[in-house]
Design a protein around this motif. Structure first.
Motif, short mmCIF file in Angstrom:
data_model
loop_
_atom_site.label_atom_id
_atom_site.label_comp_id
_atom_site.label_asym_id
_atom_site.label_seq_id
_atom_site.Cartn_x
_atom_site.Cartn_y
_atom_site.Cartn_z
N ASP A 298 1.01 -0.95 0.12
CA ASP A 298 0.04 0.28 0.16
C ASP A 298 1.21 1.22 0.30
O ASP A 298 0.51 2.14 -1.16
CB ASP A 298 -0.65 -0.50 1.35
CG ASP A 298 -1.97 -0.47 1.20
OD1 ASP A 298 -2.27 -0.44 -0.54
OD2 ASP A 298 -3.07 0.07 1.80
N ASP B 234 -6.31 -6.77 5.54
CA ASP B 234 -5.28 -7.56 4.82
C ASP B 234 -5.37 -9.75 5.68
O ASP B 234 -4.40 -10.50 5.50
CB ASP B 234 -3.98 -7.16 4.52
CG ASP B 234 -2.85 -6.98 6.09
OD1 ASP B 234 -4.00 -7.49 6.97
OD2 ASP B 234 -1.85 -7.55 6.24
N GLY C 229 -2.85 -1.89 -3.90
CA GLY C 229 -3.66 -2.56 -3.09
C GLY C 229 -4.46 -3.41 -2.74
O GLY C 229 -5.35 -4.17 -2.56
#
Length: 727
Positions: free
Chosen positions: A345, A379, A353
């Motif tokens: 990111d 994530d 991302g």
């Protein structure tokens, strides 16, 4: 004459026929037509009213969903061990910036946040990344205190209250709740809760986005006193209307009536068909509204970015599977965490991302097969397996994911490699809750992450025991820092040509009471996990500078944790310690591990430049064990590289190893870097390294580690001879 007499009779017959049949038929037709027209009007109006009612429900669902989202964002940030670790007591500004301030700048989950201490006082607040000087009372008014009523304050229980408040920035959705640990075994637990307040502006643009998501035409904010019947009230925690949400009706009933009226007027015989058509239109309208309601329910249970089920669905699925299992069926949770996704990111941008997350979601769905895949964090993903062979199936899925991630992704012309750490937990003979099974899988994932990238680990009860031991280790380390229970030893660094001591490297030693020596490769990770690395690094640097102050002319090398080196104020901290101890900046050498150059390189580059600007040297430690390319070395303003023992070992037996060392020295010279060889263990190695061009040597063959007192004695004798120590 006869014919003229017959005409009136015919007229009379026709008149009678008209009176008996035509007029009644006409009346019937007109009446039917009137009935149809009235019926159509009533039906059109009813469809419009139904549409308005269902749209009102959709509007209310939109408000609830947006409040649920801000509540979930609050849970992600407040129910978190790291938040307790860094936001209680003196707030860790680095953690605050990385975890909260950057999030408020992006404003994806919130644009403002406050931390309120145990006594109700404001600790810190930010709005779109800017530090706030105003208090929560000034910004949110008394409604915030009302919203906080009834929240637990015992430092353990978590709850969140959400609402829409009138703030100084305008209308905002607000979530407030205590900051408490996620882990049940987290120690030490706070006795009284601190609170986190997060908010996000609810303006016309945000409402318009909600209208788009829920397909509500003209969805907009209006004055709370508005009398528009197509609107709903928005109230604050006191129940006071602060705004109304209004919309524009599409009036599907009127549209349908306009379409069929010409046909009705032309052919009454088509009334039935028209009615069927109206019913079809009405049914289509209801289906459309039902679809919007279904979308609202979908958004409440699914992740917007990937479309996957969210954490609540995963927990419900696990609980249902555990409750309904029979015949030896087991339930497994597979917890997948992307390694260093934040670096992607930071390096390539948020949009890249997001694209990567969508690609990964598709990939994980293929690996999961018919098993549920959910996205439970930024994530983090969870796969739920219910099967007699749950553990074998879960391990198979874990291997599939690891093998699939071996191939890099191409996104926007960039090649991106990503790794994952996977934890697996199985409910078999006992019945844990969904939350507990996920926690175990999360714990197993942490174990996998500690073993390196692309690993998976199956939960065993001893892991919690190990975690408890690491907590005890962290507590003992905290006590050692508080009571001066740590020590430093030093290994001399020699000039390769003259064999004179030109510097020393400080090495941390901790003799833990009742347990004995603890290696640095255990101390440092524990310190990082426990939030002690900043204090440990400052203690090490201050102690080393004080010890080496009297060793005139010798350089002092100190290895700094990457966590500390990423601190934007690191150079200021070092300068303060140098001023405090009186140690010259030109004699200090900071070492950073080679493999860490890839993590947030821009910040590390700025820190290196700031440190060197103060006259301090920077060396790249463990060269040859990481992934640095020539381009990376050129982009960092370094002073030295230190060849790792893995490169030095065997150069007196293996020509290829020797050539690799020579090539590394040539590369370093081309970049104007000094070279120190570590781990020298024989005279032949020392001679070959000197001939290869290494300027400095370090290793057990030349000198063991020594205490400051032993070095003082050595230098008092003139610094000659071999140096031995306790190690």
């Amino acid at each position: 004459m006869a014919n003229t007499r017959q005409m009136p009779k015919l007229d009379q017959i026709m008149s009678r026929l008209a009176g008996r049949f035509v007029l009644p038929v006409a009346v019937v037709l007109v009446g039917a037509l009137a009935i149809v027209i009235v019926s159509l009007s009533e039906m059109a109006g009813e469809v419009n009213r139904i549409e308005d009612k269902l749209t009102a429900r959709s509007a209310e669902a939109a408000v609830q969903v947006t409040l649920r989202r801000i509540g979930q964002s609050h849970r992600d940030y407040a129910l978190w061990d790291d938040s307790v670790r860094n936001l209680y007591g003196e707030v860790n500004q680095d953690f605050l910036y990385d975890g909260f301030v950057t999030a408020s700048i992006d404003a994806v989950f919130f644009d403002s946040f406050f931390v309120i201490d145990e006594y109700g006082r404001d600790v810190v607040g930010y709005h779109f990344g800017d530090r706030l000087s105003e208090s929560t009372a000034d910004l949110y008014g008394p409604e915030l205190a009302e919203l906080m009523e009834g929240l637990p304050r015992d430092g353990e229980a978590y709850a969140v209250h959400t609402g829409i408040l009138q703030t100084q920035w305008g209308l905002a959705k607000v979530a407030v709740g205590p900051i408490v640990p996620f882990s049940e075994d987290y120690e030490p637990r706070p006795k009284t809760s601190r609170f986190l307040v997060v908010s996000q502006i609810l303006d016309q643009a945000a409402v318009a986005d909600l209208g788009t998501d829920f397909q509500i035409d003209g969805f907009a904010l209006t004055d709370p006193a508005s009398a528009n019947p197509r609107s709903i009230a928005v109230t604050d925690p006191f129940g006071t209307p602060v705004a109304r949400l209004e919309w524009v009706s599409r009036e599907l009933g009127n549209e349908a009536r306009a379409e069929i009226s010409p046909t009705v007027f032309v052919m009454l015989a088509l009334i039935c068909l028209v009615m069927i058509f109206l019913l079809f239109v009405a049914r289509r309208s209801v289906r459309e509204i039902e679809r919007k309601n279904e979308e609202a329910r979908h958004y409440a249970t699914h992740d917007e970015l990937t479309g996957l089920p969210n954490r609540s669905v995963a927990l419900t699925t696990i609980d249902d599977a555990i409750t309904k299992r029979e015949g030896g069926e087991k339930v497994a949770a597979i917890f997948v965490d992307l390694d260093r996704f934040k670096d992607v990111d930071d390096t390539y941008g948020h949009e890249t991302g997001n694209l990567l997350l969508r690609r990964l979601a598709t990939l994980f769905e293929e690996c999961a097969g018919n098993n549920l895949l959910a996205r439970v964090g930024g994530d983090e993903f969870v796969i739920v397996v219910a099967d007699r062979r749950a553990i074998e199936v879960a391990c198979s899925i874990g291997w599939k994911i690891i093998e699939a991630l071996a191939e890099p992704f191409t996104i926007g012309g960039r090649t991106i490699s990503i790794n994952a750490s996977i934890g697996i937990a199985v409910a078999d003979t006992i019945d844990p809750s969904g939350e507990e099974l996920l926690r175990r899988a999360d714990v197993a994932m942490d174990q996998a992450k500690q073993q390196g990238p692309n690993r998976f680990f199956v939960y065993e009860p001893f892991i919690d025991t190990v975690r408890h031991e690491r907590l005890e280790l962290a507590n003992d380390l905290r006590e050692a820092l508080r009571n001066d229970g740590l020590a430093l030893v030093y290994q001399p660094i020699f000039d390769a040509m003259t064999r004179e001591i030109v510097g020393v490297e400080a090495l941390l030693r901790w003799n833990r009471p009742l347990f004995g020596p603890v290696p640095p490769d255990i101390v440092i990770p524990v310190a990082e996990e426990a939030g002690l690395i900043d204090a440990l690094s400052r203690w090490t640097l201050r102690k080393a500078c004080a010890d080496a102050l009297g060793w005139d002319g010798l350089r002092l090398a100190v290895n700094i944790s990457t966590v500390q080196f990423r601190n934007p104020n690191f150079d200021t901290q070092v300068a303060g310690i140098l001023a405090e101890t009186g140690f010259p900046a030109r004699r200090l050498e900071i070492e950073i591990i080679e493999s860490e150059l890839l993590g947030r390189p821009d910040q590390i580059r700025r820190t290196i430049d700031a440190v060197r600007a103060r006259g301090i040297s920077v060396a790249l430690d463990d060269f040859g064990t990481g992934y640095s390319s020539i381009g990376y070395l050129r982009s960092f303003a370094l002073d030295k590289i230190k060849l790792d023992r893995s490169m030095v070992e065997g150069i007196d037996r293996d020509d290829q190893s020797l050539e690799l060392v020579r090539a590394s020295v040539i590369l370093a010279r081309a970049l104007d870097l000094r070279v120190t060889a570590e781990g020298v263990e024989s005279e032949s190695e020392a001679r070959l390294l000197r001939d290869a061009g290494c300027a400095e040597l370090q290793g057990w063959f030349l000198a063991e580690t020594a205490s400051p007192a032993e070095l003082d004695a050595l230098f008092a004798r003139g610094g000659g001879g071999a140096l031995t120590g306790t190690g």
